[in-house]
Design a protein around this motif. Sequence first.
Motif, PDB file in Angstrom:
ATOM      1  N   ALA A  66     -10.365-112.876 -23.415  1.00 43.10           N
ATOM      2  CA  ALA A  66     -11.253-111.971 -24.208  1.00 43.10           C
ATOM      3  C   ALA A  66     -11.418-112.418 -25.510  1.00 43.10           C
ATOM      4  O   ALA A  66     -12.543-112.314 -26.106  1.00 43.10           O
ATOM      5  CB  ALA A  66     -10.682-110.628 -24.230  1.00 43.10           C
ATOM      6  N   SER A  67     -10.417-113.217 -25.894  1.00 45.14           N
ATOM      7  CA  SER A  67     -10.414-113.938 -27.431  1.00 45.14           C
ATOM      8  C   SER A  67     -11.601-115.074 -27.144  1.00 45.14           C
ATOM      9  O   SER A  67     -12.186-115.286 -28.306  1.00 45.14           O
ATOM     10  CB  SER A  67      -9.352-114.313 -27.748  1.00 45.14           C
ATOM     11  N   ARG A  68     -11.926-115.773 -26.133  1.00 45.14           N
ATOM     12  CA  ARG A  68     -13.011-116.717 -25.957  1.00 45.14           C
ATOM     13  C   ARG A  68     -14.149-115.995 -25.730  1.00 45.14           C
ATOM     14  O   ARG A  68     -15.347-116.561 -26.204  1.00 45.14           O
ATOM     15  CB  ARG A  68     -12.562-117.580 -24.611  1.00 45.14           C
ATOM     16  N   ARG A  69     -14.050-114.905 -25.092  1.00 44.92           N
ATOM     17  CA  ARG A  69     -15.558-114.510 -24.757  1.00 44.92           C
ATOM     18  C   ARG A  69     -16.122-113.782 -25.997  1.00 44.92           C
ATOM     19  O   ARG A  69     -17.286-113.836 -26.279  1.00 44.92           O
ATOM     20  CB  ARG A  69     -15.346-113.293 -23.665  1.00 44.92           C
ATOM     21  N   GLN A  93     -19.500-106.913 -34.593  1.00 48.77           N
ATOM     22  CA  GLN A  93     -19.585-106.579 -33.055  1.00 48.77           C
ATOM     23  C   GLN A  93     -18.486-106.706 -32.190  1.00 48.77           C
ATOM     24  O   GLN A  93     -18.305-105.747 -31.526  1.00 48.77           O
ATOM     25  CB  GLN A  93     -20.964-107.451 -32.698  1.00 48.77           C
ATOM     26  N   ASN A  94     -17.803-107.787 -32.357  1.00 49.15           N
ATOM     27  CA  ASN A  94     -16.926-108.286 -31.220  1.00 49.15           C
ATOM     28  C   ASN A  94     -15.231-107.355 -31.737  1.00 49.15           C
ATOM     29  O   ASN A  94     -14.750-106.968 -30.794  1.00 49.15           O
ATOM     30  CB  ASN A  94     -16.532-109.391 -31.654  1.00 49.15           C
ATOM     31  N   LEU A  95     -15.411-106.820 -32.987  1.00 51.28           N
ATOM     32  CA  LEU A  95     -14.209-106.007 -33.176  1.00 51.28           C
ATOM     33  C   LEU A  95     -14.325-104.665 -32.456  1.00 51.28           C
ATOM     34  O   LEU A  95     -13.170-104.229 -32.019  1.00 51.28           O
ATOM     35  CB  LEU A  95     -14.295-105.702 -34.898  1.00 51.28           C
ATOM     36  N   LYS A  96     -15.446-104.056 -32.403  1.00 51.56           N
ATOM     37  CA  LYS A  96     -15.605-102.878 -31.542  1.00 51.56           C
ATOM     38  C   LYS A  96     -15.239-103.192 -30.262  1.00 51.56           C
ATOM     39  O   LYS A  96     -14.524-102.450 -29.319  1.00 51.56           O
ATOM     40  CB  LYS A  96     -17.021-102.257 -31.440  1.00 51.56           C
ATOM     41  N   ILE A  97     -15.559-104.329 -29.536  1.00 48.02           N
ATOM     42  CA  ILE A  97     -15.446-104.635 -28.378  1.00 48.02           C
ATOM     43  C   ILE A  97     -13.635-104.615 -27.917  1.00 48.02           C
ATOM     44  O   ILE A  97     -13.050-104.410 -27.040  1.00 48.02           O
ATOM     45  CB  ILE A  97     -15.927-106.214 -27.764  1.00 48.02           C
ATOM     46  N   HIS A  98     -13.050-105.480 -29.021  1.00 47.32           N
ATOM     47  CA  HIS A  98     -11.845-105.463 -28.809  1.00 47.32           C
ATOM     48  C   HIS A  98     -10.881-104.491 -29.170  1.00 47.32           C
ATOM     49  O   HIS A  98      -9.890-104.106 -28.327  1.00 47.32           O
ATOM     50  CB  HIS A  98     -11.223-106.527 -29.994  1.00 47.32           C
TER      51      HIS A  98
END
Length: 297
Positions: free
Chosen positions: A76-79, A89-94
């Motif tokens: 997940a950290s790579r994607r 944007q990616n903070l919401k995904i995590h």
Amino acid sequence: MTTTSSFDYIRFQRWRRPFEIGFWVVVLLVNTVFNGMVTWFDVTYRSHRAQSIEPWIWEASSSVVILALLPFVVMASRRWPLRLDTWRQNLKIHIALSVPFCVVHVGLMIVLRLIAYRMILDWRYHFGDDWLRQLGYEYLKDIRTYFLFLATIGGYRLLVLRLQGEASLLAEPDEGPPVEPVDRPERFLVRKLGKEFLIAAREIEWLQASGNYVNLHVRGRDYPLRATMAGIEERLDPTRFVRVHRSYLVNLDYLAEMEPLDTGDARLTMRDGATLPCSRRFRTQLRERFGDVPVGA
């Protein structure tokens, strides 16, 4: 190009995977021991609310499941990397991913505890009367653990990139004409351990796509360049570099052999002995440009 450093990156690459796995095993083992001691002191020694073995079952079951989930956090950290240009944007995904992380962690943890209690104590493990409240309590711990993992993985990658050396295209000067064509660079700038080096484009043996980077392979070393494969392909000399796979570009000067496979694909052997895949889509184009390079059976 020559570099000197007290850190042997090539040797580190050979041991990188065992080091990474061993690091997390040791970290979780130490965490289990310390948490087990604190929990044992609180619920066994001071309040006598649990048997001596129970805190160790709790902590060990939790750590085993977290260790099993760790590869998914790495993926997940790579994607969805948390970088300056993507963190909003990616903070919401995590944050969203931390929910299934917690649910799976708690679910498998309970299963392991049920088995351990039955085998060791001949009891039935009881998670709690109020499952929702208990799950919320576990989530507060798990989201902290999830983002601590992300921070550790991100910091480790930055350190490796610094030790390894990160490539970039030479920028156009603020004043005066560029010393070379910016749209088709003859050299790449490599930053490593606080120093800068220039590598000639013709010395790049092959390129490999890796997430948000393209790794430039030069004399046994990989230098990541923040770019897309399609973008960098347009800026390399088409008479020298050719696409052989959606994730690979090769320098024909360093190509030694092409071996056709039964699947219609091919296996490429470089001069240094490395083997690369060649998909059937690019195999015909490559054969047309193979020149005098020997072809396998």
